[in-house]
Design a protein around this motif. Structure first.
Motif, short mmCIF file in Angstrom:
data_model
loop_
_atom_site.label_atom_id
_atom_site.label_comp_id
_atom_site.label_asym_id
_atom_site.label_seq_id
_atom_site.Cartn_x
_atom_site.Cartn_y
_atom_site.Cartn_z
N THR A 28 -18.55 10.23 -10.25
CA THR A 28 -19.08 11.10 -9.19
C THR A 28 -17.95 11.53 -8.27
O THR A 28 -16.82 11.01 -8.34
CB THR A 28 -20.13 10.37 -8.35
OG1 THR A 28 -19.47 9.34 -7.58
CG2 THR A 28 -21.21 9.74 -9.22
N GLY A 29 -18.27 12.45 -7.36
CA GLY A 29 -17.29 12.85 -6.35
C GLY A 29 -16.95 11.75 -5.38
O GLY A 29 -15.91 11.81 -4.71
N ASN A 30 -17.78 10.73 -5.30
CA ASN A 30 -17.54 9.59 -4.40
C ASN A 30 -17.14 8.34 -5.15
O ASN A 30 -17.33 7.22 -4.66
CB ASN A 30 -18.79 9.31 -3.56
CG ASN A 30 -19.15 10.43 -2.62
OD1 ASN A 30 -19.99 11.26 -2.92
ND2 ASN A 30 -18.49 10.45 -1.47
N ASP A 31 -16.57 8.50 -6.35
CA ASP A 31 -16.28 7.32 -7.16
C ASP A 31 -15.30 6.38 -6.48
O ASP A 31 -15.42 5.16 -6.61
CB ASP A 31 -15.72 7.74 -8.52
CG ASP A 31 -15.64 6.56 -9.49
OD1 ASP A 31 -16.70 6.08 -9.92
OD2 ASP A 31 -14.51 6.12 -9.78
N SER A 32 -14.32 6.91 -5.75
CA SER A 32 -13.37 6.03 -5.06
C SER A 32 -14.08 5.10 -4.09
O SER A 32 -13.80 3.90 -4.04
CB SER A 32 -12.32 6.86 -4.32
OG SER A 32 -11.47 6.03 -3.55
N GLY A 33 -15.02 5.65 -3.31
CA GLY A 33 -15.77 4.82 -2.37
C GLY A 33 -16.69 3.85 -3.05
O GLY A 33 -16.79 2.68 -2.67
N LEU A 34 -17.39 4.31 -4.09
CA LEU A 34 -18.31 3.44 -4.82
C LEU A 34 -17.55 2.30 -5.50
O LEU A 34 -17.96 1.14 -5.45
CB LEU A 34 -19.09 4.25 -5.85
CG LEU A 34 -20.14 5.21 -5.31
CD1 LEU A 34 -20.59 6.19 -6.39
CD2 LEU A 34 -21.34 4.46 -4.76
N LYS A 35 -16.43 2.64 -6.13
CA LYS A 35 -15.65 1.62 -6.84
C LYS A 35 -15.06 0.61 -5.85
O LYS A 35 -15.00 -0.59 -6.15
CB LYS A 35 -14.54 2.29 -7.64
CG LYS A 35 -13.83 1.35 -8.61
CD LYS A 35 -12.67 2.07 -9.31
CE LYS A 35 -13.15 3.25 -10.10
NZ LYS A 35 -12.04 3.97 -10.77
N THR A 36 -14.65 1.08 -4.69
CA THR A 36 -14.13 0.16 -3.68
C THR A 36 -15.21 -0.81 -3.22
O THR A 36 -14.97 -2.02 -3.07
CB THR A 36 -13.60 0.94 -2.47
OG1 THR A 36 -12.53 1.79 -2.90
CG2 THR A 36 -13.06 -0.02 -1.40
N LEU A 37 -16.43 -0.31 -3.02
CA LEU A 37 -17.54 -1.18 -2.62
C LEU A 37 -17.84 -2.20 -3.71
O LEU A 37 -18.00 -3.39 -3.44
CB LEU A 37 -18.76 -0.32 -2.31
CG LEU A 37 -20.01 -1.02 -1.77
CD1 LEU A 37 -19.70 -1.79 -0.49
CD2 LEU A 37 -21.12 0.00 -1.52
#
Length: 466
Positions: free
Chosen positions: A251-260
């Motif tokens: 997704t466009g927010n993969d960096s944030g999701l993966k960090t979480l």
């Protein structure tokens, strides 16, 4: 449940919810509400059968300067045969939230600024069958449409986790065969259980962050300050899944999701099962894709343990201690789950009061709770701030607190102007990419005589035993 004494039945869960609601009346500033959000399939066709769909809302009201509270939502039991998730949610609610409110400063601070929404029995009709007729290994709801085709009794019904109205028809992620375990239903959100959860979540997550056309605009990232975490907890597999799930694409927010997820894995040591990072198989019409795609919430699926009918010993000695800290971290990050986990985490290691001064030792780092060394866990810390009796997310006369800035691993705060008694202290750190991490809370007691050191290991998440 017979043979599994550690797990509450469907009726036992609903009785427990009522007990907790009544108990909240004796805990100052704690609020517990039980809300009827719809009907199960059986009740939708016969009001004398089936169950109400109930949501449990837990929050604190001990901080008068709080504005809009963040939202953490968790659903469990959508697949009937998965015993563990429902009990994990209820134990977490009772043992870590309700029992600790007003005692543990970190939990109290989080609840005062967060609404916890739990739909513990998301498929109560199916769960009742899974409890009373274990041989079925029932996954789906109790929709009896399948009786008109030659399905075994245990395979009738709709897979509710393929029935949510986002990419419901995506190829390869569900089945149109009524007898299949992943049968998606006759249309998106055809099932009353799905409708209840969809409508409820639309009410509790902010409308202003949603996209006008989620399907055509699904590649566009949400703002990093988008609010809310959505959990669907399953068993089994000991993995964490995040969107997209209907296709192996980030997704466009993969960096944030993966960090979480990377923070969660620090606590429970589960495997990564996201796009291009342990992706298993496509699942269309799933809860987490729907929550992310339509609500902008950080949608996640946890797969607990190693069995559908998990034994009590493993549940109580591994699953609970490994996952309570992850749930707490998710709730603490729910104000901005795509950015807060990218910032430094703070652990308070010691608090010492000396007359009119308090010295606090701590650790602040992007990598403290990072399971793996991904790019967002490698930044240095450029600012740490301490706030006495004023949470950094709160506002007074439209202004937030500045706090006391310091460097290193300790800070001395002048407390000569504050009253004797117990006081809260909050910490927040910023990394050199500008990301501000979650708030960690502790407390100290100012007395007329010096007090011995007070350590605060419970005021930060801890990793479960190995």
């Amino acid at each position: 449940i017979r043979g599994y004494p550690c797990y509450k039945s469907v009726r036992g869960t609903f009785d427990w919810m009522q007990d907790m609601s009544e108990r909240a009346a004796s805990i100052p500033n704690l609020s517990i509400e039980i809300k009827d959000i719809g009907d199960s399939y059986l009740k939708s066709v016969d009001s004398n059968d089936g169950y109400d769909m109930l949501a449990m809302i837990i929050t604190g009201n001990g901080a008068p300067s709080v504005g809009t509270k963040s939202v953490f939502f968790a659903m469990t039991g959508i697949h009937a045969r998965e015993y563990t998730p429902t009990e994990l949610a209820s134990r977490w609610a009772e043992e870590d939230l309700i029992n600790q409110y007003g005692i543990d400063t970190d939990i109290t601070a989080m609840l005062d600024r967060t609404e916890i929404h739990l739909v513990i029995q998301s498929n109560p009709d199916g769960r009742n069958l899974a409890e009373t007729q274990k041989w079925q290994l029932r996954r789906k709801n109790a929709n009896t449409e399948g009786k008109r085709v030659p399905c075994f009794f245990s395979t009738r019904g709709v897979d509710l986790n393929r029935n949510f109205p986002f990419r419901w028809e995506a190829p390869g992620g569900s089945s149109t065969n009524q007898c299949a375990q992943t049968y998606r239903g006759v249309k998106p959100a055809s099932e009353p259980e799905t409708q209840a959860i969809v409508n409820y979540c639309k009410d509790i997550f902010p409308a202003g962050q949603r996209k006008a056309d989620p399907t055509s605009d699904q590649e566009t990232a949400y703002r990093e300050d988008a609010m809310g975490v959505f959990f669907d907890i399953h068993s089994y597999g000991e993995i964490i899944i995040w969107p997209w799930g209907h296709q192996n694409k980030e997704t466009g927010n993969d960096s944030g999701l993966k960090t979480l997820v990377n923070k969660f894995v620090h606590f429970n040591r589960y495997g990564f099962a996201g796009p291009n990072n342990g992706f298993l198989y496509p699942a269309s019409g799933a809860t987490d894709d729907w929550a992310y795609g339509t609500l902008g919430a950080a949608g996640m699926t946890f797969e607990l343990g190693n069995s559908f009918y998990q034994d009590c010993n493993y549940f109580e000695n591994r699953i609970i201690p490994d996952n309570f800290p992850a749930l707490n971290y998710a709730a603490k990050s729910s104000k901005a789950p795509y950015s807060i986990p990218k910032g430094p985490d703070v652990i308070i290691t010691e608090i010492v009061v000396k007359s009119n001064s308090v010295r606090i030792e701590l650790i602040a780092s992007d990598s403290t709770f990072a399971a793996t060394n991904i790019p967002t866990s490698q930044q240095g810390v450029i600012d740490i701030r301490a706030f006495v009796d004023f949470h950094p997310h709160d506002r007074q006369d439209g202004q937030g607190p500045l706090g006391t800035a310091f460097a290193g691993r300790s800070v001395n705060i002048d407390i000569s102007d504050i009253t004797y008694g117990r006081h809260s202290v909050y910490f927040q750190a910023t990394d050199d990419d500008g990301y501000v991490g979650p708030v960690t809370a502790g407390f100290f007691v100012k007395q007329e005589t010096d007090t011995p050191p007070v350590t605060a290991p419970t005021n930060a998440p801890t990793r479960g035993p190995t």
